[in-house]
Design an enzyme around this catalytic site. Structure first.
Site, mmCIF file in Angstrom:
data_model
loop_
_atom_site.group_PDB
_atom_site.id
_atom_site.type_symbol
_atom_site.label_atom_id
_atom_site.label_comp_id
_atom_site.label_asym_id
_atom_site.label_seq_id
_atom_site.Cartn_x
_atom_site.Cartn_y
_atom_site.Cartn_z
ATOM 1 N N CYS A 181 41.263 34.849 37.559
ATOM 2 C CA CYS A 181 40.663 33.776 38.347
ATOM 3 C C CYS A 181 41.160 32.402 37.877
ATOM 4 O O CYS A 181 41.136 31.439 38.626
ATOM 5 C CB CYS A 181 39.140 33.833 38.255
ATOM 6 N N CYS A 185 40.368 28.819 46.105
ATOM 7 C CA CYS A 185 38.973 29.263 46.177
ATOM 8 C C CYS A 185 38.409 29.500 44.776
ATOM 9 O O CYS A 185 37.301 29.056 44.458
ATOM 10 C CB CYS A 185 38.875 30.528 47.020
ATOM 11 N N CYS A 186 39.174 30.176 43.931
ATOM 12 C CA CYS A 186 38.729 30.416 42.553
ATOM 13 C C CYS A 186 38.562 29.101 41.799
ATOM 14 O O CYS A 186 37.617 28.934 41.024
ATOM 15 C CB CYS A 186 39.735 31.294 41.809
ATOM 16 N N CYS A 212 37.018 39.704 47.446
ATOM 17 C CA CYS A 212 38.296 39.840 46.742
ATOM 18 C C CYS A 212 38.323 41.010 45.769
ATOM 19 O O CYS A 212 39.182 41.071 44.890
ATOM 20 C CB CYS A 212 38.606 38.551 45.981
ATOM 21 N N CYS A 238 34.179 38.614 42.945
ATOM 22 C CA CYS A 238 33.545 38.285 44.217
ATOM 23 C C CYS A 238 33.794 39.419 45.215
ATOM 24 O O CYS A 238 34.864 40.029 45.230
ATOM 25 C CB CYS A 238 34.111 36.978 44.761
#
Length: 294
Positions: free
Chosen positions: A290, A181-182, A267, A264
């Site tokens: 990240c 996702c990062c 998270c 985010c």
């Protein structure tokens, strides 16, 4: 006890004209309009200058040599030594070396670095990784910075929207594979954007975490192929907050709500007393970065 005389502005002025609250507000409004107009003209002059020339990016070998020279000139006796260059000196060097080919990366936790750089490089590009998952407070900080500082906010967005990512990889990828996702939402978009610059300034500080304790003021960023500059690497938390307060700079309100490190929303959690400042990032997962700074 000393008595302080305060003029309330409700009587006539020296010329006999009324000088009450209404005229004071009108004067302040007029001054604000003048400042806004001059700011718009300054921004327009900058854009005309930048857009009207061809930016030549030097080779990786040339930039790597500049980074090595900067490390020698600014690093003093070593990391954390008293003779390391100050943040203002590091920025002055960076502006001289790179000019408009220098960008600032900001997570919108605070506006200290953006303010410091814009003092010497007005309308510098400030890259904000707009992942689609930010806290409302972070987006509000971004807007406040854009309106309060002489900077150019560049929203760096991923190719896929949150909905498109969910369709391609399944919902809540951040919970199942935060690394992926990062990479999709932050690292790859920022890497693509950085390709247009020769150097980037980041807010990485040695006080952030153990993994950042050896951060240099200047280095060659082999992951992104450009010069990486950390002007406030040596600053403590108190120095950062003190500078922001002393200069009336925008800070993310979440900093005062138990979030010393802000990423985010899905998270990031509040940090308990005694925990590492970055303990609230990707809590419960063996992950503390990240990927942009490693």
């Amino acid at each position: 006890m000393t008595t302080v005389s305060v003029a309330l502005g409700v009587g006539p002025n020296a010329s006999g004209a009324p000088s009450g609250p209404a005229s004071s507000l009108a004067g302040a409004a007029a001054a604000a309009r003048r400042r806004a107009a001059e700011r718009d003209r300054s921004r327009a002059r900058h854009r005309a200058r930048v857009d009207g020339r061809e930016r030549r990016r030097r080779s990786d070998a040339e930039l790597s040599q500049i980074a090595a020279r900067g490390r020698r000139e600014l690093g003093g006796s070593g990391i954390g030594s008293p003779d390391e260059a100050s943040a203002h000196e590091v920025i002055a060097w960076a502006v001289e070396q790179f000019g408009d080919s220098l960008a600032v990366a900001s997570s919108m936790t605070d506006s200290v670095l953006a303010a410091l750089v814009s003092e010497q490089l007005p309308w510098v590009d400030v890259l904000f990784g707009d992942t689609g998952y930010h806290f409302a407070e972070t987006l509000g900080t971004r807007d406040a910075v854009e309106h309060s500082l002489d900077v150019t906010i560049v929203d760096v967005r991923p190719r896929l929207s949150v909905a498109e990512q969910a369709e391609a990889y399944g919902p809540d990828l951040f919970a199942r594979d935060p690394e992926a996702c990062c990479r999709i939402r932050k690292v790859e978009p920022m890497r693509d954007m950085l390709a247009g610059y020769e150097a980037w300034a980041t807010g990485v500080r040695r006080a952030d975490s153990g993994s950042r304790a050896s951060a240099e003021l200047v280095s060659w960023d082999a992951s992104n192929n450009l010069v990486k500059i950390n002007p406030i690497a040596a600053w403590s938390d108190d120095e950062l907050v003190g500078y922001a307060l002393a200069n009336g700079l925008t800070v993310n309100p979440l900093l005062n709500d138990g979030y010393p490190s802000i990423g985010c929303e899905p998270c990031t959690r509040r940090v308990a007393a005694g925990e590492d400042a970055r303990a609230g990032r990707w809590s419960g997962v063996d992950k503390s970065e990240c990927g942009l700074h490693i």
